[in-house]
Design a protein around this motif. Structure first.
Motif, PDB file in Angstrom:
ATOM      1  N   GLY A 133      47.034  44.338  69.493  1.00 44.36           N
ATOM      2  CA  GLY A 133      47.604  43.417  68.518  1.00 44.36           C
ATOM      3  C   GLY A 133      48.259  44.079  67.341  1.00 44.36           C
ATOM      4  N   GLU A 171      51.316  45.809  65.695  1.00 40.42           N
ATOM      5  CA  GLU A 171      52.736  45.887  66.020  1.00 40.42           C
ATOM      6  C   GLU A 171      53.360  47.168  65.477  1.00 40.42           C
ATOM      7  N   LYS A 180      62.341  43.535  63.546  1.00 38.25           N
ATOM      8  CA  LYS A 180      62.383  42.074  63.674  1.00 38.25           C
ATOM      9  C   LYS A 180      62.894  41.433  62.394  1.00 38.25           C
ATOM     10  N   SER A 227      38.750  44.938  66.259  1.00 41.98           N
ATOM     11  CA  SER A 227      40.092  45.503  66.129  1.00 41.98           C
ATOM     12  C   SER A 227      40.785  44.813  64.951  1.00 41.98           C
ATOM     13  N   TYR A 228      41.917  45.373  64.533  1.00 40.44           N
ATOM     14  CA  TYR A 228      42.611  44.802  63.376  1.00 40.44           C
ATOM     15  C   TYR A 228      43.056  43.365  63.646  1.00 40.44           C
ATOM     16  N   ALA A 229      43.595  43.143  64.848  1.00 41.34           N
ATOM     17  CA  ALA A 229      44.060  41.788  65.178  1.00 41.34           C
ATOM     18  C   ALA A 229      42.891  40.800  65.158  1.00 41.34           C
ATOM     19  N   GLU A 230      41.753  41.240  65.667  1.00 43.83           N
ATOM     20  CA  GLU A 230      40.577  40.354  65.663  1.00 43.83           C
ATOM     21  C   GLU A 230      40.136  40.043  64.232  1.00 43.83           C
ATOM     22  N   ALA A 264      50.737  37.497  59.428  1.00 47.28           N
ATOM     23  CA  ALA A 264      51.176  38.102  60.695  1.00 47.28           C
ATOM     24  C   ALA A 264      51.416  39.600  60.584  1.00 47.28           C
ATOM     25  N   SER A 265      51.271  40.161  59.388  1.00 48.51           N
ATOM     26  CA  SER A 265      51.575  41.583  59.241  1.00 48.51           C
ATOM     27  C   SER A 265      50.598  42.406  60.076  1.00 48.51           C
ATOM     28  N   GLY A 266      51.141  43.372  60.772  1.00 49.61           N
ATOM     29  CA  GLY A 266      50.296  44.245  61.583  1.00 49.61           C
ATOM     30  C   GLY A 266      49.969  43.684  62.947  1.00 49.61           C
ATOM     31  N   LEU A 267      50.450  42.486  63.274  1.00 49.52           N
ATOM     32  CA  LEU A 267      50.153  41.907  64.589  1.00 49.52           C
ATOM     33  C   LEU A 267      51.307  42.175  65.559  1.00 49.52           C
ATOM     34  N   ASP A 268      50.988  42.377  66.830  1.00 48.61           N
ATOM     35  CA  ASP A 268      52.055  42.549  67.825  1.00 48.61           C
ATOM     36  C   ASP A 268      52.615  41.177  68.187  1.00 48.61           C
ATOM     37  N   SER A 269      53.638  41.149  69.023  1.00 46.57           N
ATOM     38  CA  SER A 269      54.335  39.890  69.280  1.00 46.57           C
ATOM     39  C   SER A 269      53.424  38.866  69.957  1.00 46.57           C
ATOM     40  N   SER A 308      50.104  38.537  69.580  1.00 45.26           N
ATOM     41  CA  SER A 308      49.203  37.998  68.560  1.00 45.26           C
ATOM     42  C   SER A 308      49.952  37.113  67.577  1.00 45.26           C
ATOM     43  N   GLN A 309      51.222  37.485  67.306  1.00 41.53           N
ATOM     44  CA  GLN A 309      52.026  36.630  66.426  1.00 41.53           C
ATOM     45  C   GLN A 309      52.240  35.263  67.064  1.00 41.53           C
TER      46      GLN A 309
END
Lengths: 309, 248
Positions: free
Chosen positions: A296, A298, A304, B145-148, B171-176, B178-179
């Motif tokens: 997760g 990015e 983007k 994890s960061y997303a969690e 949404a900062s730091g999340l991949d697409s 997770s976004q």
């Protein structure tokens, strides 16, 4: 059970109450106090004076010590709300020194001569034998641990811990963090007060040297070595810090050397724990799986953002 | 006289000699999603700190659904239905994932939560499931994890009874992926009758999500409008990416 082993067990149980109660402040509310021995002393003198002048009834003595300790803890909490972290630590040392001076100089405390404490009574029966006194202490310790466990696992206790973890976030979620600090300090003081009454009863004599600053440092060491913020950590710390120095006595012939070794050992253990195991001995028992992979995250945020405009 | 929704009226805030917020005024309609955008240092997070009472205003007024929040303590403001997330998450680190949600819910539902213990347990499960954290409920925060962690910070919002949610760079730091989950999460919120105000640098996400955008720079609200109108404004684009200010 009597003699040396009985006395060691009694001192260890009292240490368990003291460490577990200080943990409510240090481990949960994050109030770093070096005045816990003063709460211990307030309870000891209150219990002793009640037993000497009014009644040796164990419920009255323990109840009075509990109340006096809670009042002491609440006064200390008043400082903790206005002064934080290292500044409070220094203020708590000041509080400890003032209380120690009062214990040592007030007429009612017997000054440096101390007080002799009569045996307590339970339902009119005088508790004089070693087994009886250990049984009473074991019950009091179990109740104190029950209180500490309930604080950790109650909604109210969780709010105290949340406020200790992050006061700003806890407050933003509607928690009154000041109340949490007040109650943690009051309960810690109350339990330390009961420990003091038990000490006075077990030893049948108290004087101010038992409730000095170095005792506060030792109680703090129990919490840190065992693991602040855990239920079992302070219990482990209290047992280790109380029993290991006694074991040293068996191996060192010269009592002077034994005292020096104890001091060196405390210092060494604290330095090693802080460097290699800041979570304390309880940290070894905590589940410590491998670091989770971090899905997760990015890498293309900037791209983007630019493409969006 | 105060309006409904969130009203920020003629607010000033300075730290020492630095004016961070200058005569800032805007409104956010109830049941809407509004984004605050602008370059770093525009004062976006400060606005959240002022609304939630973390920092006091120098002057001006903030109200939510007609209740003036100015001067209230943060815990009182929270009880008026305002909750927020933080850029740095500010999770309760010594607690488990489940306890992080539970403690917020226990505070929010202090009164009148029938069959309290069972209801809180069920509701906590339901919230953790909705953000995909049910399986890690007994883990400590540090093991996530960061997303969690990000989704846990959102889960805490769901544990409140708040109807104004302030999301600081959610949404900062999340991949697409997770976004995408985050967008789904926010879009599901109106069923709970929530009003959302977010600070976000990911403009694509803002365009997808927000109904209105307030563009801030140097503590001012420069423009307010639909996302597509704000984002195609070359002047605002220059400020956002080039540090070009109006007086230059």
């Amino acid at each position: 059970m009597g003699g040396y082993v009985g006395e060691l067990l009694a001192v260890t149980l009292i240490a368990v109450i003291l460490a577990s109660s200080l943990n409510l402040m240090v481990g949960y509310a994050r109030i770093y106090s070096l005045a816990h021995a003063s709460m211990y002393g307030i309870g000891a003198y209150t219990g002793a004076l009640i037993a000497i002048h009014y009644t040796p009834n164990v419920f009255v003595v323990c109840g009075s010590a509990l109340l006096a300790g809670a009042i002491g803890g609440t006064i200390l909490a008043g400082l903790a709300i206005r002064i934080r972290f290292e500044y409070f630590l220094v203020a708590s040392i000041g509080f400890q020194i003032i209380m120690q001076d009062l214990f040592n100089n007030l007429g009612v405390t017997g000054g440096s001569g101390g007080l002799s404490v009569p045996a307590l009574t339970l339902f009119g029966i005088q508790l004089t034998s070693s087994n009886e006194s250990i049984a009473v202490l074991a019950i009091v310790t179990a109740i104190a641990l029950g209180v500490a466990w309930m604080v950790r696992h109650s909604p109210w206790g969780r709010a105290i811990i949340a406020g200790g973890d992050d006061e700003v976030a806890a407050s933003a979620f509607g928690m009154r963090t000041h109340d949490g600090r007040f109650s943690a300090s009051a309960i810690a003081g109350a339990l330390a007060g009961v420990a003091g009454a038990m000490y006075a009863y077990q030893m049948a004599y108290i004087n101010s040297t038992t409730f000095a600053l170095n005792e506060s440092v030792v109680i703090m060491a129990m919490v840190i070595i065992g693991g602040a913020g855990t239920f079992v950590g302070p219990i482990i710390g209290a047992v280790i810090v109380t029993v290991i120095p006694e074991l040293l006595g068996f191996f060192v012939v010269n009592p002077t050397d034994s005292g020096l070794l104890q001091t060196l050992l405390y210092g060494l253990i604290l330095v090693i724990m802080m460097r290699f195991q800041p979570a304390g001995l309880a940290g070894f028992f905590r589940r410590s799986g491998p670091p989770r992979e971090t899905p997760g995250i990015e890498s293309d945020t900037a791209t983007k953002q630019e493409s969006a405009l | 006289m105060t309006e409904n929704g969130l009203v920020v009226s003629h607010v000033y805030k300075s730290y020492g000699a630095i004016n961070v917020i200058n005569d800032l005024s805007f409104t956010v309609k109830e049941h809407s999603i509004t984004a605050l955008v602008g370059p770093n240092g525009a004062g976006k997070t400060t606005v959240f700190n002022l609304i939630t009472g973390t920092d006091p205003l120098d002057s001006g007024m903030v109200s939510w659904k007609g209740t003036v929040l100015t001067g209230l303590k943060p815990y009182v403001i929270a009880r008026h239905g305002v909750a927020r997330t933080y850029q740095d998450l500010r999770l309760f680190g010594s607690m488990t994932v489940r306890e992080n949600v539970q403690v917020v819910m226990e505070t929010s539902f202090k009164d009148g939560f029938g069959h309290r213990k069972k209801m809180i347990r069920e509701r906590t499960d339901s919230i953790l499931k909705s953000v995909g954290l049910l399986g890690v409920g007994s883990r400590r925060v540090e093991e996530l994890s960061y997303a969690e962690k990000k989704f846990l910070s959102l889960a805490r919002l769901l544990a409140t009874t708040a109807d104004l949610l302030l999301l600081d760079e959610p949404a900062s730091g999340l991949d697409s992926t997770s976004q995408g989950d985050f967008v789904t999460f926010v879009r599901s919120l109106p069923t709970h009758a929530k009003t959302v105000c977010l600070v976000e640098h990911n403009l694509e996400l803002v365009r997808n999500l927000a109904e209105e955008v307030i563009f801030m720079d140097s503590g001012y609200a420069l423009r307010k409008g639909r996302p597509e109108d704000i984002m195609k404004d070359p002047e605002l684009g220059a400020i956002y990416f080039g540090g070009v200010h109006e007086d230059e």
